[in-house]
Design an enzyme around this catalytic site. Structure first.
Site, PDB file in Angstrom:
ATOM      1  N   ASP A   1       0.756   9.091  -7.305  1.00 59.11           N
ATOM      2  CA  ASP A   1       1.312   7.824  -6.580  1.00 59.11           C
ATOM      3  C   ASP A   1       2.029   7.336  -7.683  1.00 59.11           C
ATOM      4  O   ASP A   1       1.973   6.571  -8.610  1.00 59.11           O
ATOM      5  CB  ASP A   1      -0.104   6.395  -6.281  1.00 59.11           C
ATOM      6  CG  ASP A   1      -0.173   5.737  -4.948  1.00 59.11           C
ATOM      7  OD1 ASP A   1       1.188   6.767  -4.050  1.00 59.11           O
ATOM      8  OD2 ASP A   1      -0.667   5.364  -6.018  1.00 59.11           O
TER       9      ASP A   1
ATOM     10  N   TYR B   1       5.635   4.495  -7.249  1.00 60.75           N
ATOM     11  CA  TYR B   1       5.912   3.377  -6.981  1.00 60.75           C
ATOM     12  C   TYR B   1       7.184   3.033  -7.134  1.00 60.75           C
ATOM     13  O   TYR B   1       7.773   2.134  -7.739  1.00 60.75           O
ATOM     14  CB  TYR B   1       4.869   2.423  -8.761  1.00 60.75           C
ATOM     15  CG  TYR B   1       5.226   1.337  -8.800  1.00 60.75           C
ATOM     16  CD1 TYR B   1       3.638   0.578  -7.547  1.00 60.75           C
ATOM     17  CD2 TYR B   1       5.840   0.422  -9.337  1.00 60.75           C
ATOM     18  CE1 TYR B   1       3.654  -0.722  -8.066  1.00 60.75           C
ATOM     19  CE2 TYR B   1       5.017  -1.019  -9.462  1.00 60.75           C
ATOM     20  CZ  TYR B   1       4.720  -1.402  -8.846  1.00 60.75           C
ATOM     21  OH  TYR B   1       4.311  -2.906  -8.581  1.00 60.75           O
TER      22      TYR B   1
ATOM     23  N   HIS C   1       8.383  -4.165  -3.831  1.00 61.54           N
ATOM     24  CA  HIS C   1       6.948  -4.174  -3.573  1.00 61.54           C
ATOM     25  C   HIS C   1       6.403  -4.223  -5.151  1.00 61.54           C
ATOM     26  O   HIS C   1       5.674  -5.044  -5.506  1.00 61.54           O
ATOM     27  CB  HIS C   1       6.749  -2.212  -3.091  1.00 61.54           C
ATOM     28  CG  HIS C   1       4.871  -2.071  -3.896  1.00 61.54           C
ATOM     29  ND1 HIS C   1       4.250  -3.408  -3.633  1.00 61.54           N
ATOM     30  CD2 HIS C   1       4.168  -1.593  -4.358  1.00 61.54           C
ATOM     31  CE1 HIS C   1       2.705  -3.184  -3.265  1.00 61.54           C
ATOM     32  NE2 HIS C   1       3.027  -1.795  -4.730  1.00 61.54           N
TER      33      HIS C   1
ATOM     34  N   ARG D   1       3.183 -11.682 -13.241  1.00 64.61           N
ATOM     35  CA  ARG D   1       4.769 -12.070 -13.984  1.00 64.61           C
ATOM     36  C   ARG D   1       5.934 -12.342 -13.934  1.00 64.61           C
ATOM     37  O   ARG D   1       6.463 -11.751 -14.127  1.00 64.61           O
ATOM     38  CB  ARG D   1       4.659 -10.143 -15.313  1.00 64.61           C
ATOM     39  CG  ARG D   1       3.559  -9.300 -15.628  1.00 64.61           C
ATOM     40  CD  ARG D   1       4.371  -8.287 -16.420  1.00 64.61           C
ATOM     41  NE  ARG D   1       5.505  -7.596 -15.323  1.00 64.61           N
ATOM     42  CZ  ARG D   1       4.157  -6.698 -14.374  1.00 64.61           C
ATOM     43  NH1 ARG D   1       3.550  -6.793 -14.590  1.00 64.61           N
ATOM     44  NH2 ARG D   1       5.199  -5.905 -13.943  1.00 64.61           N
TER      45      ARG D   1
ATOM     46  N   GLU E   1      -2.208   0.619   0.983  1.00 64.32           N
ATOM     47  CA  GLU E   1      -1.042   0.012   0.486  1.00 64.32           C
ATOM     48  C   GLU E   1      -0.537   1.658   2.043  1.00 64.32           C
ATOM     49  O   GLU E   1      -1.064   2.200   1.966  1.00 64.32           O
ATOM     50  CB  GLU E   1      -0.652   0.554  -0.580  1.00 64.32           C
ATOM     51  CG  GLU E   1      -1.545  -0.552  -1.669  1.00 64.32           C
ATOM     52  CD  GLU E   1      -1.052   0.004  -2.972  1.00 64.32           C
ATOM     53  OE1 GLU E   1      -1.000   1.274  -3.184  1.00 64.32           O
ATOM     54  OE2 GLU E   1      -1.179  -1.251  -3.718  1.00 64.32           O
TER      55      GLU E   1
ATOM     56  N   GLU F   1       1.809   3.930   2.777  1.00 66.67           N
ATOM     57  CA  GLU F   1       2.572   4.866   1.929  1.00 66.67           C
ATOM     58  C   GLU F   1       3.118   6.445   1.960  1.00 66.67           C
ATOM     59  O   GLU F   1       2.672   6.572   3.858  1.00 66.67           O
ATOM     60  CB  GLU F   1       1.840   5.709   0.661  1.00 66.67           C
ATOM     61  CG  GLU F   1       1.142   4.533  -0.573  1.00 66.67           C
ATOM     62  CD  GLU F   1       1.302   4.475  -1.426  1.00 66.67           C
ATOM     63  OE1 GLU F   1       1.800   5.242  -2.587  1.00 66.67           O
ATOM     64  OE2 GLU F   1       0.984   3.838  -2.047  1.00 66.67           O
TER      65      GLU F   1
ATOM     66  N   ASP G   1      -3.378   4.101   0.709  1.00 68.70           N
ATOM     67  CA  ASP G   1      -3.700   3.701  -0.355  1.00 68.70           C
ATOM     68  C   ASP G   1      -4.687   3.090  -0.629  1.00 68.70           C
ATOM     69  O   ASP G   1      -4.190   1.516  -1.127  1.00 68.70           O
ATOM     70  CB  ASP G   1      -2.621   3.733  -1.957  1.00 68.70           C
ATOM     71  CG  ASP G   1      -3.239   4.075  -3.127  1.00 68.70           C
ATOM     72  OD1 ASP G   1      -3.961   4.650  -3.780  1.00 68.70           O
ATOM     73  OD2 ASP G   1      -2.315   3.289  -3.941  1.00 68.70           O
TER      74      ASP G   1
ATOM     75  N   GLN H   1      -8.704  -3.830  -9.818  1.00 70.53           N
ATOM     76  CA  GLN H   1      -7.160  -3.131  -9.900  1.00 70.53           C
ATOM     77  C   GLN H   1      -6.294  -4.285 -11.210  1.00 70.53           C
ATOM     78  O   GLN H   1      -6.063  -4.093 -12.368  1.00 70.53           O
ATOM     79  CB  GLN H   1      -6.364  -3.379  -9.144  1.00 70.53           C
ATOM     80  CG  GLN H   1      -4.933  -3.512  -9.629  1.00 70.53           C
ATOM     81  CD  GLN H   1      -4.077  -2.763  -8.281  1.00 70.53           C
ATOM     82  OE1 GLN H   1      -4.365  -3.369  -7.316  1.00 70.53           O
ATOM     83  NE2 GLN H   1      -2.423  -2.185  -8.735  1.00 70.53           N
TER      84      GLN H   1
ATOM     85  N   TYR I   1      -6.009  -3.108 -15.275  1.00 68.92           N
ATOM     86  CA  TYR I   1      -4.040  -2.206 -15.089  1.00 68.92           C
ATOM     87  C   TYR I   1      -4.038  -2.141 -16.740  1.00 68.92           C
ATOM     88  O   TYR I   1      -3.200  -0.657 -16.656  1.00 68.92           O
ATOM     89  CB  TYR I   1      -3.988  -2.411 -14.029  1.00 68.92           C
ATOM     90  CG  TYR I   1      -3.149  -3.904 -14.646  1.00 68.92           C
ATOM     91  CD1 TYR I   1      -1.686  -3.238 -14.661  1.00 68.92           C
ATOM     92  CD2 TYR I   1      -3.221  -4.721 -14.548  1.00 68.92           C
ATOM     93  CE1 TYR I   1      -0.515  -3.931 -14.961  1.00 68.92           C
ATOM     94  CE2 TYR I   1      -2.558  -5.782 -14.794  1.00 68.92           C
ATOM     95  CZ  TYR I   1      -0.781  -5.282 -15.128  1.00 68.92           C
ATOM     96  OH  TYR I   1      -0.080  -6.444 -15.763  1.00 68.92           O
TER      97      TYR I   1
ATOM     98  N   LYS J   1      -8.484   2.189  -7.780  1.00 68.95           N
ATOM     99  CA  LYS J   1      -7.773   3.295  -6.400  1.00 68.95           C
ATOM    100  C   LYS J   1      -8.245   4.115  -6.253  1.00 68.95           C
ATOM    101  O   LYS J   1      -8.194   4.865  -5.052  1.00 68.95           O
ATOM    102  CB  LYS J   1      -6.507   4.053  -7.039  1.00 68.95           C
ATOM    103  CG  LYS J   1      -5.429   2.242  -7.874  1.00 68.95           C
ATOM    104  CD  LYS J   1      -4.744   1.664  -6.389  1.00 68.95           C
ATOM    105  CE  LYS J   1      -3.665   1.146  -6.831  1.00 68.95           C
ATOM    106  NZ  LYS J   1      -2.989   0.539  -5.856  1.00 68.95           N
TER     107      LYS J   1
ATOM    108  N   THR K   1      -8.486   7.866  -0.466  1.00 68.41           N
ATOM    109  CA  THR K   1      -7.062   7.484  -0.535  1.00 68.41           C
ATOM    110  C   THR K   1      -6.983   8.325   1.338  1.00 68.41           C
ATOM    111  O   THR K   1      -8.029   9.406   1.110  1.00 68.41           O
ATOM    112  CB  THR K   1      -6.566   8.246  -1.077  1.00 68.41           C
ATOM    113  OG1 THR K   1      -6.057   7.732  -3.096  1.00 68.41           O
ATOM    114  CG2 THR K   1      -5.057   8.375  -0.713  1.00 68.41           C
TER     115      THR K   1
ATOM    116  N   GLU L   1       0.401  -8.596  -0.289  1.00 68.18           N
ATOM    117  CA  GLU L   1       2.104  -9.008  -0.439  1.00 68.18           C
ATOM    118  C   GLU L   1       2.460 -10.040   1.076  1.00 68.18           C
ATOM    119  O   GLU L   1       2.876 -10.879   1.026  1.00 68.18           O
ATOM    120  CB  GLU L   1       3.739  -7.688   0.265  1.00 68.18           C
ATOM    121  CG  GLU L   1       3.397  -7.452  -1.763  1.00 68.18           C
ATOM    122  CD  GLU L   1       4.474  -6.196  -1.747  1.00 68.18           C
ATOM    123  OE1 GLU L   1       5.726  -6.161  -1.229  1.00 68.18           O
ATOM    124  OE2 GLU L   1       4.353  -4.683  -0.568  1.00 68.18           O
TER     125      GLU L   1
HETATM  126 CA    CA Z   1      -0.114   3.038  -3.784  1.00 66.00          CA
END
Ligand code: CA
Length: 438
Positions: free
Chosen positions: A138, A140, A145, A154, A210, A212, A244, A251, A255, A264, A268, A385
C-alpha cells in the site's frame, strides 16, 4: 510504454449485447474488464469479462473454439487471473481484439450464437477475488492526504522531508484482501486515550475507510533486476478500486516506529473487475504538475513519457448508507468525489520505485495507491480528513452525525473515466458493510 489507442477504442463501436450500448453503462465494448466468478449452476471459479449487464464466460468460449489461435486462450480457462496477468502485453492486447470481434455488431451469426451460449446475466453470478494475491503493498501517493493526516499527527511538521523524493509505502497483508460485498467485522485492538496512562484492548471506536486505486501486477521481474520507468507499465495488468479499511485509534498507537500493522490488516476490500491498461489508453494525462520549489523526481523515477502521460484521468466517488438510512428508505449519499490524477506519484513511478532495490514483483501482486485525496475538501478520500478527526461531523439525511463508521454502515466506492470523443469506461463498485465486533 503506455498502451496505445486503436480501433477497439472507437466511440461508435457497438456490441450486439444491447445493454453494453447504454451511455451510462460501466462496461461498454470498449472496456472489457476481467474478473473471476461462479454461478448457481456451476460452482467452478472461472474467468469472465463484463459486457453491459452480462458476463462472458471465457472458459466456455475456449471450449467452443472461439479463442482458437489466441496465445492467451489456455490462461483464460484458469480459476484465477494470475496466468493471464503473466502474459506479455501484446498477448493480452490480441485477446482484447478477439473479444471485440466476438462481441461487436459485425460478428458472424454462427459465432454470435456460440458467444450467446457463454453469456450469463451479471445479476446471477457471484464474483470472487480476481487473483491469488501473493503480496500486497500500500502506497501513500497523495500529497494532499499525506499533508492533511500529517498536520493532525504532527502539527509542526506535517509533511516529512522524504515525501517528495521517496514513493512512501508499506507492506500490507495479502491474506485479508477480500472481494467487494464481503462483510467487514469491526476489529478490536489496543487503543490509548490521549490523557490515559496505558492503552486498553477493545473494539475500534475510530473505524474509517480509505478510497484507493488498486494495481494488479502483470508479468513479474527477476529478483535483483529493477524495472525501469520505460518498462514499468509493461509490468502492470490493470486497475481496480480498493477500500483500505483503517482503525485510526489502533493505527495512531501502533504506527511508530515501524508503520501501519493491525490498524490496517484486518480487512482490505477490492472491486471484482480489473480494468486493463488497454481500456484506459484514451484517458491518460500528464503526471502531477509539481509546484514551483518542489524537487523533480530522481532520474530513475523520471521519464519524458511519464511526464507527458503517466497520469490517468479517473474520477472516484464514495457513497454511504447507514443502517438507519436503510431502515427509513434513504438512498446512499455521496461523501466525496476525487481524481486519480491528483496523486503526486504515477503508477509507473510506484512500480519503478518498488523494484529499484531489486525487489521482485509477481503476477497477481496487488499494489494500492494510498488514499486518493485532492486539494478540495469535497475530494478527501477518508473520514479522518472529511470529518477532520471527528471535529467536523457530516450530517446524514436521517439527522445522524457521521464522524467515523458505525456498525451497519455500508460504504460504496465507484470510479469512471470520461473524455470527449471516447466511450465512458467504468470500474463497477467496491462495497462493504460494517458488522459489530465479536
Ligand atoms: Ca491506505
Amino acid at each position: 510504454m503506455t498502451a496505445s489507442i486503436d480501433h477497439t477504442h472507437a466511440p461508435d463501436l457497438r456490441s450486439w449485447v444491447e445493454s453494453a450500448n447504454h451511455p451510462d453503462t460501466d462496461f461498454p465494448i470498449q472496456n472489457l474488464p476481467y474478473g473471476v466468478f461462479c454461478s448457481p449452476g456451476n460452482a467452478t471459479a472461472r474467468i469472465g469479462v463484463a459486457i453491459g449487464d452480462q458476463v462472458l464466460d471465457l472458459a466456455a468460449c475456449e471450449d467452443a473454439g472461439l479463442l482458437e489461435g489466441v496465445a492467451a486462450a489456455t490462461a483464460c480457462t484458469r480459476p484465477v487471473l494470475n496466468e493471464l496477468m503473466a502474459l506479455q502485453a501484446s498477448d493480452r492486447t490480441a485477446l482484447r481484439h478477439r473479444l471485440v470481434e466476438l462481441l461487436g455488431e459485425g460478428v458472424a451469426d454462427e459465432a454470435r450464437a456460440q458467444v450467446e451460449g457463454a453469456l450469463l446475466p451479471g445479476a446471477d453470478v457471484e464474483m470472487l477475488l480476481p487473483a491469488e494475491i501473493g503480496d500486497y503493498t500500500d502506497f501513500y501517493a497523495s500529497v494532499h492526504h499525506a499533508t492533511n493526516v500529517g498536520s493532525m499527527m504532527r502539527p509542526d511538521n506535517p509533511l516529512l522531508p522524504n515525501y517528495k523524493y521517496v514513493v512512501i509505502g508499506y507492506h500490507g497483508r495479502a491474506s485479508s484482501v477480500v472481494v467487494s460485498g464481503t462483510q467487514v467485522k469491526r476489529p478490536s485492538g489496543q487503543r490509548k486515550a490521549v490523557d490515559a496512562d496505558a492503552p486498553e484492548f477493545g473494539p475500534s471506536r475510530l473505524l474509517d475507510y480509505e478510497l484507493e486505486v488498486g494495481m494488479f501486477v502483470g508479468p513479474g521481474n527477476t529478483l535483483g533486476e529493477p524495472v525501469t520507468m520505460a518498462d514499468a507499465e509493461d509490468h502492470l495488468f490493470g486497475l481496480c478500486l480498493v477500500n483500505d479499511w483503517s482503525a485510526r485509534d489502533v493505527q495512531v498507537w501502533e504506527y511508530q516506529p515501524l508503520g501501519p500493522f493491525l490498524g490496517k490488516s484486518f480487512t482490505t476490500s477490492v472491486s471484482p473487475w480489473v480494468i486493463t491498461l488497454d481500456a484506459l489508453a484514451p484517458f491518460r494525462c500528464p503526471a502531477y504538475a509539481r509546484p514551483d520549489g518542489d524537487p523533480q523526481p530522481l532520474a530513475h523515477l523520471d521519464s519524458d513519457d511519464n511526464r507527458a502521460r503517466g497520469g490517468i484521468e479517473l474520477t472516484l466517488e464514495v457513497w454511504i448508507q447507514s443502517q438507519r438510512m436503510r431502515d427509513e428508505g434513504f438512498e446512499p449519499v455521496r461523501l466525496s468525489r476525487g481524481s486519480f490524477s491528483d496523486l503526486y506519484w504515477t503508477v509507473a513511478q510506484m512500480i519503478a520505485h518498488h523494484t529499484s532495490n531489486g525487489c521482485n514483483l509477481r503476477p497477481g501482486d496487488l499494489l494500492a495507491s494510498g488514499t486518493v485525496s485532492g486539494a478540495d475538501k469535497g475530494s478527501r478520500g477518508c473520514l479522518l480528513e472529511l470529518s477532520w478527526r471527528g471535529t467536523e461531523p457530516i450530517e446524514l439525511p436521517t439527522g445522524e452525525e457521521l464522524k467515523f463508521l458505525q456498525d451497519g454502515d455500508e460504504l460504496i466506492m465507484g470510479g469512471f473515466c470520461e473524455r470527449d470523443g471516447f466511450a465512458r469506461v467504468g470500474f463497477g463498485e467496491c462495497r462493504g458493510i460494517i458488522l459489530p465486533a465479536s
